[in-house]
Design a protein around this motif. Structure first.
Motif, short mmCIF file in Angstrom:
data_model
loop_
_atom_site.label_atom_id
_atom_site.label_comp_id
_atom_site.label_asym_id
_atom_site.label_seq_id
_atom_site.Cartn_x
_atom_site.Cartn_y
_atom_site.Cartn_z
N GLU A 1 0.85 -1.21 0.00
CA GLU A 1 0.00 0.00 0.00
C GLU A 1 0.88 1.25 0.00
O GLU A 1 1.90 1.30 0.70
N LYS A 2 0.47 2.29 -0.80
CA LYS A 2 1.23 3.56 -0.84
C LYS A 2 0.92 4.36 0.42
O LYS A 2 -0.24 4.59 0.74
N LEU A 3 1.99 4.77 1.14
CA LEU A 3 1.80 5.49 2.40
C LEU A 3 2.73 6.69 2.47
O LEU A 3 3.66 6.79 1.67
N PHE A 4 2.49 7.56 3.44
CA PHE A 4 3.34 8.75 3.62
C PHE A 4 3.51 9.00 5.12
O PHE A 4 2.52 8.92 5.88
N ILE A 5 4.72 9.30 5.51
CA ILE A 5 4.97 9.76 6.88
C ILE A 5 5.89 10.97 6.79
O ILE A 5 6.93 10.93 6.12
N GLY A 6 5.49 12.04 7.46
CA GLY A 6 6.34 13.24 7.57
C GLY A 6 6.45 13.57 9.05
O GLY A 6 5.94 12.82 9.90
N PRO A 7 7.13 14.66 9.39
CA PRO A 7 7.31 15.03 10.81
C PRO A 7 5.98 15.12 11.57
O PRO A 7 5.86 14.61 12.69
N GLU A 8 4.98 15.74 10.95
CA GLU A 8 3.70 15.90 11.65
C GLU A 8 3.05 14.53 11.89
O GLU A 8 2.60 14.23 13.00
N GLU A 9 3.06 13.68 10.83
CA GLU A 9 2.43 12.35 10.98
C GLU A 9 3.16 11.53 12.05
O GLU A 9 2.55 10.91 12.91
N ALA A 10 4.49 11.57 12.00
CA ALA A 10 5.28 10.77 12.96
C ALA A 10 5.00 11.25 14.38
O ALA A 10 4.94 10.44 15.31
N THR A 11 4.82 12.56 14.55
CA THR A 11 4.55 13.10 15.88
C THR A 11 3.15 12.70 16.33
O THR A 11 2.95 12.24 17.47
N GLN A 12 2.16 12.80 15.42
CA GLN A 12 0.79 12.44 15.78
C GLN A 12 0.68 10.94 16.10
O GLN A 12 0.03 10.54 17.06
N GLU B 1 20.43 18.98 7.21
CA GLU B 1 19.72 20.27 7.33
C GLU B 1 18.21 20.04 7.25
O GLU B 1 17.44 20.66 7.98
N ARG B 2 17.80 19.08 6.42
CA ARG B 2 16.36 18.78 6.33
C ARG B 2 15.88 18.13 7.62
O ARG B 2 14.81 18.48 8.15
N THR B 3 16.71 17.25 8.18
CA THR B 3 16.35 16.61 9.46
C THR B 3 16.19 17.66 10.55
O THR B 3 15.29 17.56 11.39
N THR B 4 17.02 18.70 10.52
CA THR B 4 16.90 19.77 11.51
C THR B 4 15.57 20.52 11.31
O THR B 4 14.84 20.79 12.27
N ARG B 5 15.19 20.77 10.06
CA ARG B 5 13.91 21.46 9.80
C ARG B 5 12.75 20.54 10.23
O ARG B 5 11.76 21.00 10.81
N TRP B 6 12.92 19.23 10.02
CA TRP B 6 11.87 18.29 10.43
C TRP B 6 11.74 18.29 11.95
O TRP B 6 10.63 18.18 12.50
N ALA B 7 12.86 18.42 12.64
CA ALA B 7 12.82 18.42 14.11
C ALA B 7 11.99 19.61 14.61
O ALA B 7 11.16 19.48 15.51
N GLU B 8 12.18 20.73 13.98
CA GLU B 8 11.42 21.96 14.31
C GLU B 8 9.92 21.70 14.11
O GLU B 8 9.09 22.05 14.96
N ARG B 9 9.58 21.02 13.01
CA ARG B 9 8.18 20.73 12.71
C ARG B 9 7.60 19.75 13.72
O ARG B 9 6.44 19.83 14.09
N CYS B 10 8.43 18.83 14.20
CA CYS B 10 7.93 17.88 15.22
C CYS B 10 7.61 18.63 16.52
O CYS B 10 6.58 18.40 17.15
N LEU B 11 8.51 19.56 16.89
CA LEU B 11 8.28 20.35 18.11
C LEU B 11 6.95 21.08 18.00
O LEU B 11 6.15 21.11 18.95
N LYS B 12 6.67 21.65 16.83
CA LYS B 12 5.43 22.42 16.64
C LYS B 12 4.21 21.50 16.71
O LYS B 12 3.16 21.87 17.22
N ALA B 13 4.38 20.25 16.22
CA ALA B 13 3.22 19.33 16.14
C ALA B 13 3.00 18.60 17.46
O ALA B 13 1.99 17.92 17.65
N HIS B 14 3.95 18.72 18.40
CA HIS B 14 3.88 17.98 19.67
C HIS B 14 2.82 18.62 20.57
O HIS B 14 2.92 19.77 20.93
N THR B 15 1.81 17.80 20.95
CA THR B 15 0.67 18.38 21.68
C THR B 15 0.78 18.20 23.19
O THR B 15 0.11 18.88 23.94
#
Ligand SMILES: CNc1nc2c(CCNCC3CCCCC3)c3nc(N)[nH]c(=O)c3cc2[nH]1
Ligand SMILES: [Zn+2]
Length: 373
Positions: A122-133, A164-178
Motif C-alpha cells: 500500500e502507498k503510504l506517507f509519513i512526515g514530521p507531523e504524521e510521525a509526531t501524531q 539540514e532537512r532533518t533539523t527542519r523536520w525536528a522543528e516541525r515535530c516540536l510544533k506538532a507535539h501536543t
C-alpha cells in the motif's frame, strides 16, 4: 516536565556518567540498555519476565504500529502501555529509519517520505507531523523526532542536505507535539561521519532545547573506530544535564565503549535477534548452542549467570529445544541474552560509581574475547 535526567556522578577513570532518568512510568538508572519490542512485544517475553530481569524501559516503533494494527487502535486501547500491559517506561522510534530499512519504492521530499508498506505494498506517507501524531497516539514516555538516517558511506553534500532537512523536520515535530508535559520529544543528531556537519546538527538541535538527544546515523556499517570518533566529537557538544541516546547500539563491547564516551541510553535488536537462532551472549563470549559439542553438556549457558534460564536449564536441554524448533528454546535464550545485557549495564553503573570503568572494560574484554564469533 515529562522526563528529567539527573546526573549523579561522572567516572573519574573515563567520561562515563551515572544518572537517573525520571519518567511518568518510573525512574531508570543510566547507563541503560533498552530491550526492543518492535510490534508492541519484546519477542517471546512477557511483561512479568521483563520486570524480573530488571528492564525498566523498552522500545517500540512508529513504522510497524502505523502499518499494523494502526495507531488509532493503540490509542483506543489506552496507548501502548494499556495495549501491551506494560506499566514501566516506553520509548518509540519515529519510523524514519525503518522506512529506509524495511519498505521499498520510497521517495523523500521536504514534506516527508512516501513509501510502500512492506506488508501489502500500500502507498503510504509519513512526515514530521504524521510521525509526531502517531507517537502521541502510541503514548510513549519518550519519542523521537522524524529524521533521515543518512546511508553509509555517503557524499558530503548529500549528508549536508539530509542533515539540514532533518533539523527542519525536528522543528516541525516540536510544533506538532501536543503533550510536552506527558511525553518527551528527543532530537536526533545526524551529519554522517563528517565532524563539521555533526557539530552543526548538534548546535541547531541544542538551540531548540529538547529534553534529550539521540545520536543517529551510526551503527550503519561503519567501522567501530569511526563510530567512536564521531561520538568523541559530538557528545561534548550536548548538554550534560540531558540524556544522550546512541541509537541501534549494541553489542556488549559497544555498550561499554559507548558509556565510556558519555552515552546514557542504548537499544539494539541483537540480543533478541541472535537468540532466535540459538546464539547466546556469555561472559566468555558468544556461544552457538546448536554446536554438537553441547549435546551432553549439562552445565548452564553461562556459569557466571544467575538468570532464570541459567539457574534451571542446561546447554544440552536448550540445544535440544532449539534444534527441535521448540518455542520454549528461544524463550530461554532470549531471556538469558536480555538479562545478560541488563546485568552488564548494572555492572557498568557499579564500576562508574566506584571510578573503575576502564578496569572493568579491560577485564570484560579479556574474558569476552574467548568465545566463538
Ligand atoms: C542498528 N543500527 C541503527 N539503528 C538505528 C536506528 C533505529 C534504532 N532502533 C529502534 C528500534 C528498531 C526496531 C524496532 C523498534 C525500534 C535509528 N533510528 C532513527 N530514528 N534514526 C537513526 O539515525 C537511527 C540509526 C540507527 N542505527
Ligand atoms: Zn543466564
Amino acid at each position: 516536565m515529562a522526563v528529567r535526567y539527573e546526573l549523579i556522578k561522572t567516572c573519574k577513570q573515563t567520561g562515563a556518567r551515572l544518572g537517573k532518568l525520571h519518567t511518568p512510568h518510573g525512574t531508570i538508572d543510566t547507563p541503560v540498555f533498552m530491550p526492543v519490542g518492535t510490534q508492541a512485544t519484546v519477542k517471546t517475553m512477557s511483561p512479568e519476565e521483563l520486570k524480573a530481569m530488571g528492564a525498566g524501559i523498552i522500545l517500540s516503533n512508529t513504522y510497524h504500529l502505523f502499518l499494523r494494527p494502526g495507531h488509532e487502535i493503540v490509542r483506543e486501547a489506552g496507548g501502548l502501555h494499556g495495549f501491551m500491559n506494560w506499566d514501566r517506561a516506553i520509548l518509540t522510534d519515529s519510523g524514519g529509519f525503518q522506512v529506509f530499512s524495511l519498505s521499498n519504492l520510497r521517495k523523500i521530499t521536504e514534506e516527508g517520505v512516501s513509501f510502500r508498506s512492506h506488508l501489502n505494498g500500500e502507498k503510504l506517507f509519513i512526515g514530521p507531523e504524521e510521525a509526531t501524531q502517531i507517537q502521541n497516539a502510541l503514548g510513549a514516555d519518550i519519542f523521537m523526532a522524524f529524521d533521515e538516517c543518512a546511508p553509509y558511506p555517503a557524499e558530503y553534500d548529500y549528508v549536508q542536505k539530509s542533515m539540514e532537512r532533518t533539523t527542519r523536520w525536528a522543528e516541525r515535530c516540536l510544533k506538532a507535539h501536543t503533550r510536552p508535559n506527558e511525553q518527551a520529544l528527543f532530537g536526533i543528531v545526524q551529519g554522517g561521519m563528517y565532524h563539521d556537519l555533526r557539530a552543526q546538527s548538534a548546535k541547531d538541535l541544542v538551540s531548540m532545547d529538547f529534553p534529550g538527544y539521540a545520536i543517529g546515523g551510526l551503527s550503519v556499517g561503519e567501522p567501530f573506530s569511526l563510530m567512536y570518533e564521531v561520538l568523541e566529537s559530538t557528545v561534548p557538544l550536548l548538554p550534560t544535564n540531558k540524556p544522550r541516546y546512541l541509537m541501534g547500539v549494541g553489542s556488549p563491547d559497544a555498550l561499554i565503549d559507548g558509556a565510556i564516551r558519555g552515552i546514557d541510553m542504548f537499544d539494539c535488536v541483537l540480543p533478541t535477534r541472535i537468540a532466535r537462532n540459538g546464539t547466546c551472549m556469555t561472559s566468555q563470549g558468544r556461544l552457538v548452542i546448536r554446536n554438537a559439542k553441547y549435546a551432553r553438556d549439562f552445565t548452564p549457558l553461562d556459569p557466571n549467570c544467575d538468570c532464570y534460564t541459567c539457574k534451571n536449564y542446561t546447554r544440552a536441554y536448550i540445544r535440544h529445544l532449539v534444534k527441535s524448533e521448540e518455542t520454549f528454546g528461544i524463550r530461554l535464550t532470549t531471556y538469558h541474552n536480555l538479562h545478560f545485557l541488563v546485568k552488564l549495564m548494572e555492572n557498568v553503573r557499579q564500576a562508574i560509581a566506584e571510578d573503575r570503568l576502564q578496569d572493568f572494560r579491560d577485564q570484560f574484554f579479556a574474558q569476552y574475547g574467548l568465545g566463538e564469533d
